[in-house]
Enzyme design. Structure first.
Site, short mmCIF file in Angstrom:
data_model
loop_
_atom_site.label_atom_id
_atom_site.label_comp_id
_atom_site.label_asym_id
_atom_site.label_seq_id
_atom_site.Cartn_x
_atom_site.Cartn_y
_atom_site.Cartn_z
N MET A 53 -43.19 -49.06 75.59
CA MET A 53 -42.32 -48.62 76.67
C MET A 53 -42.81 -47.25 77.16
O MET A 53 -43.22 -46.40 76.37
CB MET A 53 -40.89 -48.49 76.17
N CYS A 72 -36.58 -46.50 82.47
CA CYS A 72 -37.74 -47.32 82.15
C CYS A 72 -38.97 -46.56 82.61
O CYS A 72 -39.20 -46.42 83.81
CB CYS A 72 -37.68 -48.69 82.82
#
Length: 396
Positions: free
Chosen positions: A318, A104
């Site tokens: 993201m 992430c």
């Protein structure tokens, strides 16, 4: 009938970039969850409140979106020239699994601050004032991330005036360097372009033959042109997420792209590998109104990008997909580069549903092959709550 009482585990709830997650020190996890396996996965699912057939995660710390159904485990690193090891778990909202297949990028911004505040970094490496350079080993993908964390009076500085579209309030800037983001991570596909091509023709049943740039940088990503699937690139979340037919189409594209990239060996495997690869669609600059009501002018951006995460259009972008965008934009001939106007470039500013983001990448060509030494972007991070998270006994 007697029931086991709840157990409590030291944890910190943090925002990193446009994501939120529950952070743990490895040493604070129950013994059964300190190693990978079913016990760890079961514990993290229960912490987040999954699997939840209602899709709300009411009985856990998750926020019922891909951006908020996240967990992080940090420990002192045993690797030379690294300070901490960082492991990311994307918890499925409605299905019983944790996806460990990728990083992430947003929560990467919170790892350095968390590590410093929780005593995981050698104090000699942390200045009382100034910038702490934290060397992070990203264990999911075997990559190095360098985080530049501001310090004031011996503590991590979290407040500041750095604004990040997709985050309501300003905070202190944390610059991240993703080192060698496109080197082989051993996760299938290997090279930056797993097929060896900058653009492939991807045959997708029910959709057609799509031009696609399949890239493994930051996170495996499938880039397609917005107009090839009937979009403009100015779409907001509800335009996609309220359309079950569109979501099914994107999942079909994702599954066939994953197969073409060598990330899975059968289409059926895509269902349990939701975190990777990502699907994104690109377009040339156009003016639009972001989800906050902010006007984004075509002249202020190089291209438009919209990306899906865990089956839904992301509300912003993201962090790992931003690395893929920056990398692909730096290489002439990819769909991302062409949407940005072509040519060689070291940075792009792209428009996403919440606003804009600038990302840079250092790319070079040698003997016909492209390599990227690092991608750079800025995020922010902040502790939201710290203490203990509780889960019912017998959960794992």
């Amino acid at each position: 009938m007697s029931y086991a009482p709840q157990i409590k585990i030291s944890a910190t709830y943090m925002r990193g970039g446009t994501s939120k997650g529950v952070f743990f020190r490895l040493e604070d996890l129950p013994a059964a969850a300190q190693t990978p396996g079913a016990a760890r996965d079961a514990l993290l699912q229960r912490v987040i409140g999954s699997p939840d057939p209602y899709g709300k995660q009411i009985d856990g710390m998750g926020g019922a979106t891909s951006s908020t159904s996240k967990t992080v485990i940090v420990s002192r690193s045993t690797r030379p020239d690294h300070d901490v090891d960082y492991l990311f778990g994307q918890v499925s909202i409605d299905q019983p699994f944790v996806d460990w297949s990728g990083n992430c990028g947003n929560l990467s911004a919170a790892v350095g601050p968390f590590a410093i505040s929780n005593g995981l970094v050698d104090p000699a490496r942390v200045p009382r004032d100034g910038m702490a350079t934290i060397r992070i080993w990203q264990a999911n993908i075997s990559k190095t991330i360098i985080a530049h964390v501001p310090m004031t009076n011996g503590a991590v500085q979290e407040t500041g005036d750095f604004e990040l579209d997709g985050v309501t309030f300003p905070a202190a800037e944390v610059q991240l360097e993703f080192m060698d983001p496109a080197e082989d991570d051993g996760d299938g596909g290997g090279a930056m372009f797993p097929t060896g091509n900058l653009i492939d023709t991807l045959e997708v049943p029910g959709v057609g033959a799509l031009q696609a740039t399949l890239i493994n940088a930051g996170i495996p990503t499938i880039f397609i042109n917005a107009d090839a699937i009937g979009y403009t690139g100015t779409e907001l979340q509800d335009d996609i997420n309220s359309d079950p037919t569109a979501l099914a189409m994107f999942e079909t594209i994702r599954a066939h792209g994953a197969l073409r990239m060598g990330l899975i060996s059968s289409l059926e495997q895509a269902a349990t590998r939701q975190h990777t690869p990502k699907v994104a669609f690109v377009a040339k600059p156009a003016s639009y109104t972001a989800s906050s009501g902010k006007a984004v002018a075509a002249g202020d951006i190089d291209l438009l990008v919209r990306a899906l995460s865990m089956g839904k259009l992301h509300h912003a972008m993201m962090g790992t997909a931003a690395v893929a965008i920056g990398t692909a934009a730096a290489i002439p001939g990819t769909l991302v580069n062409l949407a940005a106007g072509g040519g060689t470039r070291q940075a792009v500013r792209f428009g996403h549903p919440s606003g804009t983001l600038r990302v840079g990448a250092e790319a070079r060509e040698a003997d016909g092959a492209w390599t990227v030494t690092k991608a750079i972007m800025s995020r922010s991070a902040r502790v939201l709550m710290e203490g203990w998270v509780r889960v019912p006994g017998g959960t794992f």
